[in-house]
Structure formats: C-alpha cells, structure tokens
Design a protein around this motif. Structure first.
Motif, mmCIF file in Angstrom:
data_model
loop_
_atom_site.group_PDB
_atom_site.id
_atom_site.type_symbol
_atom_site.label_atom_id
_atom_site.label_comp_id
_atom_site.label_asym_id
_atom_site.label_seq_id
_atom_site.Cartn_x
_atom_site.Cartn_y
_atom_site.Cartn_z
ATOM 1 N N THR A 167 27.991 20.646 78.820
ATOM 2 C CA THR A 167 27.403 20.881 80.364
ATOM 3 C C THR A 167 26.043 21.081 80.205
ATOM 4 O O THR A 167 25.508 20.671 81.038
ATOM 5 N N THR A 168 25.424 21.564 79.159
ATOM 6 C CA THR A 168 24.115 21.696 78.651
ATOM 7 C C THR A 168 23.969 21.329 77.317
ATOM 8 O O THR A 168 24.574 21.653 76.440
ATOM 9 N N SER B 81 16.001 21.223 77.560
ATOM 10 C CA SER B 81 17.466 21.216 78.182
ATOM 11 C C SER B 81 17.594 20.679 79.090
ATOM 12 O O SER B 81 17.143 20.325 80.091
ATOM 13 N N ALA C 184 20.962 19.435 81.834
ATOM 14 C CA ALA C 184 22.099 19.839 82.435
ATOM 15 C C ALA C 184 22.811 18.738 83.000
ATOM 16 O O ALA C 184 22.429 17.650 83.556
ATOM 17 N N CYS D 182 23.445 24.648 73.563
ATOM 18 C CA CYS D 182 24.483 23.501 74.095
ATOM 19 C C CYS D 182 25.736 24.411 74.207
ATOM 20 O O CYS D 182 26.474 24.653 73.646
ATOM 21 N N TYR E 206 31.759 21.738 77.364
ATOM 22 C CA TYR E 206 32.515 21.420 78.784
ATOM 23 C C TYR E 206 33.915 21.582 78.889
ATOM 24 O O TYR E 206 34.201 22.493 79.414
#
Length: 136
Positions: free
Chosen positions: A40-41, A54, A56, A95, A98
């Motif tokens: 997700t990141t 970064s 998202a 990181c 997810y």
C-alpha cells in the motif's frame, strides 16, 4: 545453499522484516530468491537521487532482488500500479504490505558479506569473505 521462507502480513514493513528474518538465521551471507505480494506504500530511492520517494496506492511487487548481510540488506524493488505502470529502485524502510509478501531467502554457507565504506563511491559497498569451516 539453505533456504528460509516466510509470509508477511498486512501492514508489515517489507525491508525491516526481510532484515529481521535474515538476522534470525545467523547466516553470514544471503540473497533474495523470490518475492511476490503487494504494497500500500512503496518507498523507493531512485537511481542517483539522495532521498527516497514515498508512493501511496495499491502496488504489485513484480520483482525484488537483493544481497543480505549482517551489516544490512541492499535490495532493489520493482512495483506496478493498477494500470500496469512499473517503477523501481532501491528498497527503503516504510514499504507496507497490502495483502501479503511471500519471500524466499537463500543462505550461502562458507561466505560472509560485509559492507565497509568505500571512499571511491561514498557508500558502504559489498565485501565478500570466504570463511573456514570452524568460523561458520
């Protein structure tokens, strides 16, 4: 070569957990053999940039490769977005998984990797030491 495998859960930090897994083995040298999953990141340092970026969203991990040492990991990652756009660079802390990250690590017997500072590059760079059996 021996191997270790793990599955990371949602929210875990990919690099931190990879380094933790390797440290727990007590091995002197290792490498990432496989990694599939999602983030997700994505925190990536691009080539010749001093700072990380970064991102998202929802990303598939399409490649993770790296060298693991007691001094830390040096890994590169490529991720793709929902349209298949792919981006990659140096894997950084932050990181976030997810749904999953399924990782297989290879452990190299008889070898120790270290990362002494190299004044030519300005970075800690890989040094490979062959170990005697009694040192393993």
């Amino acid at each position: 070569m021996a191997t270790e495998a793990t599955r990371l859960a949602p929210g875990q930090d990919l690099l931190a957990e990879l380094e933790r897994l390797f440290a727990e083995t007590g091995a002197g040298a290792g490498c990432v053999l496989a990694c599939v999953g999602s983030l997700t990141t994505a925190v990536i340092r691009f080539a010749n940039h001093p700072e990380s970026t970064s991102l998202a969203g929802h990303f598939e991990i399409v490649s993770l490769t790296g060298v693991l040492s007691p001094d830390g990991a040096h890994c590169h990652i490529a991720v793709s977005d929902g349209e298949g756009g792919t981006i990659g660079g140096h894997l950084m802390l932050g990181c976030r998984v997810y749904t999953t990250a399924e990782i297989v690590v290879g452990l190299l017997p008889g070898v120790r990797f270290t990362r002494p500072f190299d004044p030519r590059t300005g970075y800690p760079e890989l040094a490979v030491e062959t170990m005697k059996p009694e040192e393993e």
